[in-house]
Enzyme design. Sequence first.
Site, short mmCIF file in Angstrom:
data_model
loop_
_atom_site.label_atom_id
_atom_site.label_comp_id
_atom_site.label_asym_id
_atom_site.label_seq_id
_atom_site.Cartn_x
_atom_site.Cartn_y
_atom_site.Cartn_z
N ASN A 142 12.66 68.24 9.82
CA ASN A 142 12.49 66.88 10.13
C ASN A 142 12.84 65.80 11.48
O ASN A 142 13.99 66.13 11.70
CB ASN A 142 12.33 66.40 9.10
N HIS A 198 13.97 61.75 11.62
CA HIS A 198 14.19 60.34 11.41
C HIS A 198 14.66 59.68 12.32
O HIS A 198 14.77 59.85 13.30
CB HIS A 198 14.96 61.04 10.17
N SER A 205 17.15 61.33 14.66
CA SER A 205 17.57 62.41 14.04
C SER A 205 17.00 64.02 13.90
O SER A 205 16.04 63.31 13.37
CB SER A 205 18.96 62.67 13.00
N ASP A 245 15.63 62.43 3.18
CA ASP A 245 16.57 62.56 4.21
C ASP A 245 17.76 62.67 4.65
O ASP A 245 19.07 62.22 5.25
CB ASP A 245 16.65 61.19 5.32
C1 GAR Z 1 8.66 58.58 13.99
O1 GAR Z 1 9.35 57.45 14.61
C2 GAR Z 1 9.77 59.54 12.57
O2 GAR Z 1 11.14 58.83 12.97
C3 GAR Z 1 9.73 58.93 11.55
O3 GAR Z 1 7.86 58.36 11.41
C4 GAR Z 1 7.53 58.39 12.95
C5 GAR Z 1 6.49 58.69 13.42
O4 GAR Z 1 5.94 58.55 14.83
N1 GAR Z 1 9.42 59.13 10.14
C6 GAR Z 1 10.20 58.91 9.68
O5 GAR Z 1 10.73 57.82 9.36
C7 GAR Z 1 10.34 59.80 8.41
N2 GAR Z 1 11.42 59.90 7.05
P1 GAR Z 1 4.69 59.39 15.24
O6 GAR Z 1 3.18 60.03 14.04
O7 GAR Z 1 4.31 58.51 16.54
O8 GAR Z 1 5.70 61.01 15.09
#
Ligand code: GAR
Length: 245
Positions: free
Chosen positions: A126, A128, A155, A164
């Site tokens: 994942n 994060h 991360s 997480d």
């Molecule tokens: C990203 O910033 C990712 O780190 C976060 O969602 C966004 C998705 O953006 N994920 C989380 O918060 C998971 N806990 P994207 O759809 O443009 O890749």
Amino acid sequence: MSDASNTGDDNTFQAEPAEPPRVVVLISGNGSNLQALIDAQSYDELGGEIVAVVSNKADAYGLKRARDAGIEAVALPHQEYESREAYDGALIKVIERHEPDLIALAGFMRILTPIFVQRFFGRLLNIHPSLLPAYQGLNTHARALADGAREHGASVHFVTEELDGGPVALQAVVNIAADDTEATLKEKVQAREHLIYPIAVRWFLEGRLQLVGDDVTFDDTPLPPTGLRLSHADAAEELDENDAT
Ligand code: GAR
């Protein structure tokens, strides 16, 4: 699968091209991290092939990114299932149909059931938007700013049953500037995400990054709790940012 096949009567053997490792990507929205993985694949830098993208939201823009890249895009809306367990059961079936070596969560905004995590344990990564273990959960940029934190980042971690909370493989740091807003910080963190996620995926597919017990190992050496860390200066230089100091 055999590496070589007998091609005829003369007992000559010819190597069959090895199948690239298979990756399924789970998304919920924009899919900019998915795009970074697709781009890396197009430059032959992913170390494998994205064989399917699955979204729990039918209107996720990332599904279009997948289709545009010729990748199977599957919408599996969670509203159509009466429980988290039922949804994850269906998700497991879709994923297993594609026989992945790795399942990469890229903005997949669902809490996973223990059954799901156990099924793919050690094969789930994942991304994060924080320097874990700081700021697990949502609104990480706003929380870092509200705390007056000096550093923030992204991360890549292995997924365990703790939300997480799984062991970290790779992080990239961003220094928080005095004039940063939630929007500017998000932009800087996402640039770092797009930098480190394809690298982590490649290292995993090459067998360099592994989950061994509770530890992440890199080339068989256990990593510290922060995983491998890209400093602000190195990330900023890599990204051609102005303030690479
Ligand atoms: C990203 O910033 C990712 O780190 C976060 O969602 C966004 C998705 O953006 N994920 C989380 O918060 C998971 N806990 P994207 O759809 O443009 O890749």
